[in-house]
Design a protein around this motif. Structure first.
Motif, PDB file in Angstrom:
ATOM      1  N   UNK A 121       8.373  10.886  10.596  1.00  0.00           N
ATOM      2  CA  UNK A 121       7.201  10.491   9.817  1.00  0.00           C
ATOM      3  C   UNK A 121       5.954  10.620  10.696  1.00  0.00           C
ATOM      4  N   UNK A 122       4.848  10.842  10.037  1.00  0.00           N
ATOM      5  CA  UNK A 122       3.560  11.009  10.695  1.00  0.00           C
ATOM      6  C   UNK A 122       2.797   9.699  10.551  1.00  0.00           C
ATOM      7  N   UNK A 123       2.126   9.289  11.622  1.00  0.00           N
ATOM      8  CA  UNK A 123       1.455   7.986  11.588  1.00  0.00           C
ATOM      9  C   UNK A 123       0.068   8.053  12.223  1.00  0.00           C
ATOM     10  N   UNK A 124      -0.920   7.653  11.429  1.00  0.00           N
ATOM     11  CA  UNK A 124      -2.283   7.500  11.926  1.00  0.00           C
ATOM     12  C   UNK A 124      -2.463   6.043  12.320  1.00  0.00           C
ATOM     13  N   UNK A 125      -3.039   5.802  13.508  1.00  0.00           N
ATOM     14  CA  UNK A 125      -3.298   4.437  13.961  1.00  0.00           C
ATOM     15  C   UNK A 125      -4.749   4.295  14.390  1.00  0.00           C
ATOM     16  N   UNK A 126      -5.192   3.053  14.500  1.00  0.00           N
ATOM     17  CA  UNK A 126      -6.608   2.753  14.717  1.00  0.00           C
ATOM     18  C   UNK A 126      -6.799   1.861  15.942  1.00  0.00           C
ATOM     19  N   UNK A 127      -5.989   2.068  16.962  1.00  0.00           N
ATOM     20  CA  UNK A 127      -5.974   1.185  18.123  1.00  0.00           C
ATOM     21  C   UNK A 127      -7.308   1.129  18.865  1.00  0.00           C
ATOM     22  N   UNK A 128      -8.097   2.194  18.803  1.00  0.00           N
ATOM     23  CA  UNK A 128      -9.379   2.211  19.502  1.00  0.00           C
ATOM     24  C   UNK A 128     -10.533   1.741  18.630  1.00  0.00           C
ATOM     25  N   UNK A 129     -10.210   1.324  17.410  1.00  0.00           N
ATOM     26  CA  UNK A 129     -11.234   0.809  16.500  1.00  0.00           C
ATOM     27  C   UNK A 129     -11.167  -0.710  16.488  1.00  0.00           C
ATOM     28  N   UNK A 130     -12.165  -1.337  17.060  1.00  0.00           N
ATOM     29  CA  UNK A 130     -12.194  -2.805  17.139  1.00  0.00           C
ATOM     30  C   UNK A 130     -12.099  -3.445  15.754  1.00  0.00           C
ATOM     31  N   UNK A 131     -12.690  -2.786  14.761  1.00  0.00           N
ATOM     32  CA  UNK A 131     -12.813  -3.399  13.449  1.00  0.00           C
ATOM     33  C   UNK A 131     -11.715  -2.996  12.460  1.00  0.00           C
ATOM     34  N   UNK A 132     -10.890  -2.020  12.822  1.00  0.00           N
ATOM     35  CA  UNK A 132      -9.844  -1.570  11.909  1.00  0.00           C
ATOM     36  C   UNK A 132      -8.429  -1.834  12.411  1.00  0.00           C
ATOM     37  N   UNK A 133      -8.254  -1.905  13.716  1.00  0.00           N
ATOM     38  CA  UNK A 133      -6.901  -1.873  14.266  1.00  0.00           C
ATOM     39  C   UNK A 133      -6.001  -3.008  13.774  1.00  0.00           C
ATOM     40  N   UNK A 134      -6.579  -4.149  13.441  1.00  0.00           N
ATOM     41  CA  UNK A 134      -5.756  -5.284  12.993  1.00  0.00           C
ATOM     42  C   UNK A 134      -6.015  -5.632  11.529  1.00  0.00           C
ATOM     43  N   UNK A 135      -6.201  -4.612  10.712  1.00  0.00           N
ATOM     44  CA  UNK A 135      -6.490  -4.852   9.290  1.00  0.00           C
ATOM     45  C   UNK A 135      -5.345  -4.405   8.382  1.00  0.00           C
ATOM     46  N   UNK A 136      -4.160  -4.252   8.932  1.00  0.00           N
ATOM     47  CA  UNK A 136      -3.022  -3.893   8.105  1.00  0.00           C
ATOM     48  C   UNK A 136      -2.454  -5.119   7.400  1.00  0.00           C
ATOM     49  N   UNK A 137      -1.951  -4.930   6.189  1.00  0.00           N
ATOM     50  CA  UNK A 137      -1.321  -6.029   5.462  1.00  0.00           C
ATOM     51  C   UNK A 137      -0.024  -6.409   6.162  1.00  0.00           C
ATOM     52  N   UNK A 138       0.205  -7.712   6.319  1.00  0.00           N
ATOM     53  CA  UNK A 138       1.425  -8.184   6.973  1.00  0.00           C
ATOM     54  C   UNK A 138       2.658  -7.730   6.206  1.00  0.00           C
ATOM     55  N   UNK A 139       3.696  -7.374   6.955  1.00  0.00           N
ATOM     56  CA  UNK A 139       4.965  -6.971   6.342  1.00  0.00           C
ATOM     57  C   UNK A 139       6.073  -7.981   6.645  1.00  0.00           C
ATOM     58  N   UNK A 140       5.646  -9.207   6.985  1.00  0.00           N
ATOM     59  CA  UNK A 140       6.570 -10.321   7.175  1.00  0.00           C
ATOM     60  C   UNK A 140       6.404 -11.278   5.998  1.00  0.00           C
ATOM     61  N   UNK A 141       7.528 -11.846   5.556  1.00  0.00           N
ATOM     62  CA  UNK A 141       7.498 -12.706   4.374  1.00  0.00           C
ATOM     63  C   UNK A 141       8.346 -13.959   4.594  1.00  0.00           C
ATOM     64  N   UNK A 142       7.962 -15.022   3.908  1.00  0.00           N
ATOM     65  CA  UNK A 142       8.762 -16.247   3.951  1.00  0.00           C
ATOM     66  C   UNK A 142      10.101 -16.008   3.251  1.00  0.00           C
ATOM     67  N   UNK A 143      11.138 -16.635   3.743  1.00  0.00           N
ATOM     68  CA  UNK A 143      12.482 -16.486   3.191  1.00  0.00           C
ATOM     69  C   UNK A 143      12.545 -17.022   1.758  1.00  0.00           C
ATOM     70  N   UNK A 144      13.461 -16.476   0.951  1.00  0.00           N
ATOM     71  CA  UNK A 144      13.571 -16.879  -0.463  1.00  0.00           C
ATOM     72  C   UNK A 144      13.813 -18.373  -0.689  1.00  0.00           C
ATOM     73  N   UNK A 145      14.458 -19.046   0.264  1.00  0.00           N
ATOM     74  CA  UNK A 145      14.793 -20.460   0.061  1.00  0.00           C
ATOM     75  C   UNK A 145      13.669 -21.409   0.478  1.00  0.00           C
ATOM     76  N   UNK A 146      12.550 -20.867   0.964  1.00  0.00           N
ATOM     77  CA  UNK A 146      11.466 -21.721   1.444  1.00  0.00           C
ATOM     78  C   UNK A 146      10.437 -21.997   0.350  1.00  0.00           C
ATOM     79  N   UNK A 147       9.556 -22.919   0.642  1.00  0.00           N
ATOM     80  CA  UNK A 147       8.504 -23.316  -0.302  1.00  0.00           C
ATOM     81  C   UNK A 147       7.566 -22.166  -0.626  1.00  0.00           C
ATOM     82  N   UNK A 148       7.338 -21.295   0.365  1.00  0.00           N
ATOM     83  CA  UNK A 148       6.376 -20.206   0.183  1.00  0.00           C
ATOM     84  C   UNK A 148       7.065 -18.856  -0.035  1.00  0.00           C
ATOM     85  N   UNK A 149       8.240 -18.892  -0.615  1.00  0.00           N
ATOM     86  CA  UNK A 149       9.033 -17.677  -0.842  1.00  0.00           C
ATOM     87  C   UNK A 149       8.197 -16.572  -1.482  1.00  0.00           C
TER      88      UNK A 149
END
Length: 201
Positions: free
Chosen positions: A84-112
């Motif tokens: 796969x091909x991947x574009x990244x923004x590591x040298x961009x102060x304002x973009x590098x940490x603007x990705x949507x999180x891909x971690x989620x609360x477990x199904x059995x938790x309050x915030x599932x």
């Protein structure tokens, strides 16, 4: 008398031949992925690097060639190696940490089902769908607190399967909006810094 040993050997030979054939098909598929993504990279790389971003071809488990949208997907295991091909923004102060999180609360938790954690590293991925003979673009950039921004084109956040020209057109939309967001954040930061300096006299 039936030659059992001979029959076993014959069956093992068939199985070996089938296994080698499957390995050959898998290698051919990988080669087609590699060639298609190199072709795309060659066309877009100069513009990406001119903008100050990076682009690289990866070979990894297939679960890394997608965007995880559920708790279950985040725990899937790879079943094959893919390019796969991947574009990244590591040298961009304002973009590098603007990705949507891909971690989620477990199904059995309050915030599932809800995002677990802040924004992650931003990226734009491209994969080659060998069955369809088409590219697929996966953007994950310009989110704030894991939310899409209303002031940006909704297409900035949408995946697309299509021809090379189609995904390049979508990439243009994604990057134009990401750059607009990057510029806006830089202006806001500069204004805030100027305000702080004015307070210090």
């Amino acid at each position: 008398m039936i030659d059992l040993k001979g029959m076993i050997n014959d069956n093992m030979a068939v199985l070996d031949a089938e296994s080698k054939h499957q390995e050959m098909l898998a290698e051919e598929k990988l080669q087609r992925q590699h060639e298609a993504l190199i072709e795309l990279s060659d066309e877009i790389k100069p513009v990406i690097e001119e903008a100050g971003y990076s682009i690289k071809l990866w070979k990894h488990g297939n679960v890394f060639a997608k965007k995880w949208r559920t708790y279950k997907e985040a725990w899937e295991k790879s079943v094959e190696k893919v390019y796969y091909l991947k574009i990244e923004f590591e040298d961009s102060r304002h973009l590098k940490s603007t990705g949507e999180s891909e971690s989620f609360y477990a199904p059995h938790t309050k915030y599932a089902g809800q995002h677990c954690g802040a924004n992650k590293r931003a990226y734009i991925k491209f994969v080659w769908d060998d069955d369809k003979g088409l590219y697929h673009i996966i953007p994950n950039v310009a989110y704030e607190s894991n939310k899409e921004l209303k002031e940006l084109d909704p297409l900035t956040y949408q995946e697309l399967t299509g021809t090379k020209d189609m995904v390049i057109e979508r990439l243009a939309v994604v990057l134009a909006n990401a750059m607009r967001y990057e510029k806006s954040k830089a202006i806001r930061l500069a204004e805030h810094q100027a305000w702080k300096e004015s307070l210090n006299g």
